[in-house]
Design a protein around this motif. Structure first.
Motif, PDB file in Angstrom:
ATOM      1  N   PRO A 217      38.994  37.572  44.627  1.00 27.76           N
ATOM      2  CA  PRO A 217      38.014  37.869  43.538  1.00 27.76           C
ATOM      3  C   PRO A 217      38.668  37.669  42.179  1.00 27.76           C
ATOM      4  CG  PRO A 217      37.796  39.214  45.425  1.00 27.76           C
ATOM      5  CD  PRO A 217      38.760  38.502  45.651  1.00 27.76           C
ATOM      6  N   GLY A 218      37.879  37.023  41.485  1.00 23.42           N
ATOM      7  CA  GLY A 218      38.491  36.859  39.838  1.00 23.42           C
ATOM      8  C   GLY A 218      39.556  35.844  39.852  1.00 23.42           C
TER       9      GLY A 218
ATOM     10  N   THR B 215      45.303  38.057  32.060  1.00 24.31           N
ATOM     11  CA  THR B 215      46.791  38.795  32.326  1.00 24.31           C
ATOM     12  C   THR B 215      47.072  38.938  33.866  1.00 24.31           C
ATOM     13  OG1 THR B 215      46.740  40.084  30.352  1.00 24.31           O
ATOM     14  CG2 THR B 215      48.049  40.801  32.294  1.00 24.31           C
ATOM     15  N   ASN B 216      48.008  38.212  34.275  1.00 28.03           N
ATOM     16  CA  ASN B 216      48.317  38.150  35.421  1.00 28.03           C
ATOM     17  C   ASN B 216      49.598  39.063  35.678  1.00 28.03           C
ATOM     18  OD1 ASN B 216      49.379  37.652  38.127  1.00 28.03           O
ATOM     19  ND2 ASN B 216      49.608  35.439  37.722  1.00 28.03           N
TER      20      ASN B 216
ATOM     21  N   ASP C 177      45.356  43.540  42.351  1.00 28.36           N
ATOM     22  CA  ASP C 177      44.748  45.094  41.938  1.00 28.36           C
ATOM     23  C   ASP C 177      44.733  45.241  40.578  1.00 28.36           C
ATOM     24  OD1 ASP C 177      43.789  45.341  44.563  1.00 28.36           O
ATOM     25  OD2 ASP C 177      45.437  46.533  45.041  1.00 28.36           O
ATOM     26  N   THR C 178      45.761  44.686  40.044  1.00 28.62           N
ATOM     27  CA  THR C 178      45.933  45.073  38.468  1.00 28.62           C
ATOM     28  C   THR C 178      45.984  44.083  37.676  1.00 28.62           C
ATOM     29  OG1 THR C 178      48.241  44.752  38.843  1.00 28.62           O
ATOM     30  CG2 THR C 178      47.463  46.897  38.766  1.00 28.62           C
ATOM     31  N   SER C 179      45.833  42.564  38.031  1.00 29.92           N
ATOM     32  CA  SER C 179      45.674  41.544  37.141  1.00 29.92           C
ATOM     33  C   SER C 179      44.251  41.300  36.906  1.00 29.92           C
ATOM     34  CB  SER C 179      45.863  40.231  37.993  1.00 29.92           C
ATOM     35  OG  SER C 179      47.233  40.016  38.481  1.00 29.92           O
ATOM     36  N   VAL C 180      44.065  40.970  35.602  1.00 27.64           N
ATOM     37  CA  VAL C 180      42.684  40.998  35.068  1.00 27.64           C
ATOM     38  C   VAL C 180      41.864  39.682  35.913  1.00 27.64           C
ATOM     39  CG1 VAL C 180      41.029  40.095  33.048  1.00 27.64           C
ATOM     40  CG2 VAL C 180      43.326  41.626  32.708  1.00 27.64           C
ATOM     41  N   GLY C 181      42.596  38.590  35.901  1.00 26.38           N
ATOM     42  CA  GLY C 181      41.944  37.543  36.921  1.00 26.38           C
ATOM     43  C   GLY C 181      41.552  36.304  35.709  1.00 26.38           C
TER      44      GLY C 181
END
Length: 459
Positions: A82-83, A46-47, A52-56
């Motif tokens: 990161p991610g 999920t983007n 900070d809130t995206s899963v990546g």
């Protein structure tokens, strides 16, 4: 034979993923595509538009790398944050003197609320002849087709006519800053010599009759203009008279933008598309009032209606911190989409509608794209569709949203949306993009693999 990542002049780090011994010989690509699509859909990438809130996307990129490595294809994984990972690979072709063809997809998906869905959006469940999940049409279906195909190539020893560069990008759903733009800026050597690319969104069918289907190949897309509007005024007590009220000024600006109807302006792509639809349905086209022809497209009419004019939709509002305090600032965001060749006038009109006292800053400002519907690549697309569907009529169209093609245009790469799907006549396909119950027909996935296999053989 193992593929080797090109030497990169960037000092930014990346990970070269080496091949491993292949396991048992898997099923044919037309069967394997379903499994790969399911497994990709089960990976939550999920983007939200916020790091900070995206899963990546790293888990999805690592999955793709493992699928390639299993058949002996090396790949290169790089993170922009990161991610936030993108994956690259190169399949050598028979004629190294020809320009490579770029085949690209994205790994991120928009958010999904499981409470709104009939099946869990990250289940990858097969039900009623469909594979369900967030990203099933946008665009892990195409990612799965490509992975299934190149795995089959390596297992059988088949070599494409020219080099194929694979790219699975992060962050397409939020403007590609952490995906395609990042990769182009730091790893441009992967795209050396590339002049053309295929990816989303196109190649899908719209049924006219039992023996005629239009297949929409994307040759254009609107510009991306995500704007942040700011109105400023005098702060103070909410009980007093405030002629200089930032919230009121912002609301007036937003209301003017929302109520404005931009005029019909047909670009070459849209005019040709409407001519094709007019001919197919036998409905005369009035270029000044194309709505009658557009209406023949049923549920898709809303999406096509967005390609005959510029659009601007307010999407978010924020102001204040207490009921009895008039704030000094108020903010709104507007999703603006401009037609190719019309962006300067569009942006000037938005500023006029907002008013002189409202500032406009751009969260994303990327160009509209348009290319001709001709050339050997287009011929190969058309032939491959007609080979597997005698009722196919390939036509160019403009994508109502945007793709990573915008980033690729920085390198002069000509982008086409070609992720072929033969769809049921009653499926509201465009309504599934970012919608609930997103799903792709199993038969359409298998059809896409067959069409792409023939396309690559003649590209």
């Amino acid at each position: 034979m193992n593929d080797v990542a090109p030497q990169d002049s960037s000092d930014e780090g990346g990970t070269v993923l080496s091949t491993t011994d292949s396991g048992p010989i898997p099923a044919a690509a037309t069967d394997e595509v379903v499994r790969i699509c399911q497994e990709l859909l089960r990976i939550d990438s999920t983007n939200t538009g916020d790091n900070d809130t995206s899963v990546g996307e790293r888990a999805a990129a690592e999955y793709g790398a493992a699928q390639l490595a299993e058949v002996g294809i090396d790949s290169f994984l790089t993170e922009s944050a990161p991610g936030r990972a993108s994956l690259l690979a190169r399949i050598p072709g028979a004629d190294a003197s020809r320009p490579p063809l770029l085949v690209h997809g994205h790994l991120d998906v928009v958010p999904a609320d499981p409470s709104e869905w009939r099946v869990h959006p990250f289940s990858g469940e097969v039900r009623d002849g469909y594979v369900w999940g967030r990203g099933a049409v946008d665009m892990k279906d195409f990612d799965a087709m490509v992975l299934a195909l190149v795995r089959q190539w390596r297992r059988t020893g088949w070599v494409p006519p020219r080099d194929i560069v694979l790219a699975f990008f992060a962050d397409e759903e939020a403007g590609s800053t952490y995906g395609a733009h990042h990769v182009i800026e730091h790893h441009a050597s992967w795209f050396e010599g590339v002049t053309e690319a295929i990816g989303e969104v196109g190649g899908y069918s719209v049924s006219v009759s039992d023996d005629l289907r239009l297949y929409l190949i994307q040759t254009a897309e609107k510009g991306l203009n995500w704007m942040r509007l700011t109105a400023r005024g005098a702060p103070g007590h909410g009980s007093m008279v405030h002629d200089d009220n930032a919230v009121a000024a912002l609301c007036r600006a937003v209301a003017r933008i929302s109520a404005h109807e931009f005029p019909v302006e047909l670009t070459p792509t849209v005019r040709r598309f409407l001519d094709e639809v007019s001919d197919a349905y036998g409905v005369p086209l009035d270029p000044e009032k194309p709505e009658q022809v557009i209406a023949t497209l049923g549920p898709m009419a809303r999406a096509i209606g967005a390609t005959v004019r510029n659009t601007a939709n307010p999407t978010m509002l924020s102001a204040g911190y207490k009921t009895n305090v008039v704030p000094g600032e108020a903010h709104a965001t507007v999703d603006g989409r401009a037609l190719p060749g019309h962006e300067d006038r569009f942006l000037a009109e938005i500023q006029r509608l907002a008013g002189a006292g409202v500032e406009i800053a751009y969260e994303q400002h990327q160009p509209a794209l348009e290319t001709d519907f001709n050339g050997p690549l287009v011929d190969a697309m058309a032939e491959s569709l007609r080979h597997y569907d005698a009722g196919a009529r390939p036509v160019p169209y403009m994508m109502f949203g945007g793709t990573d093609g915008k980033a690729l245009s920085r390198l002069g790469i000509r982008h086409f949306g070609f992720a072929p799907l033969k769809l049921p006549a009653d499926l509201d396909f465009t309504g599934l993009f970012h919608g609930v119950d997103e799903r792709v027909p199993v038969d359409a996935l298998r059809f896409g693999v067959r069409v792409l296999e023939r396309f690559f053989a003649h590209c």
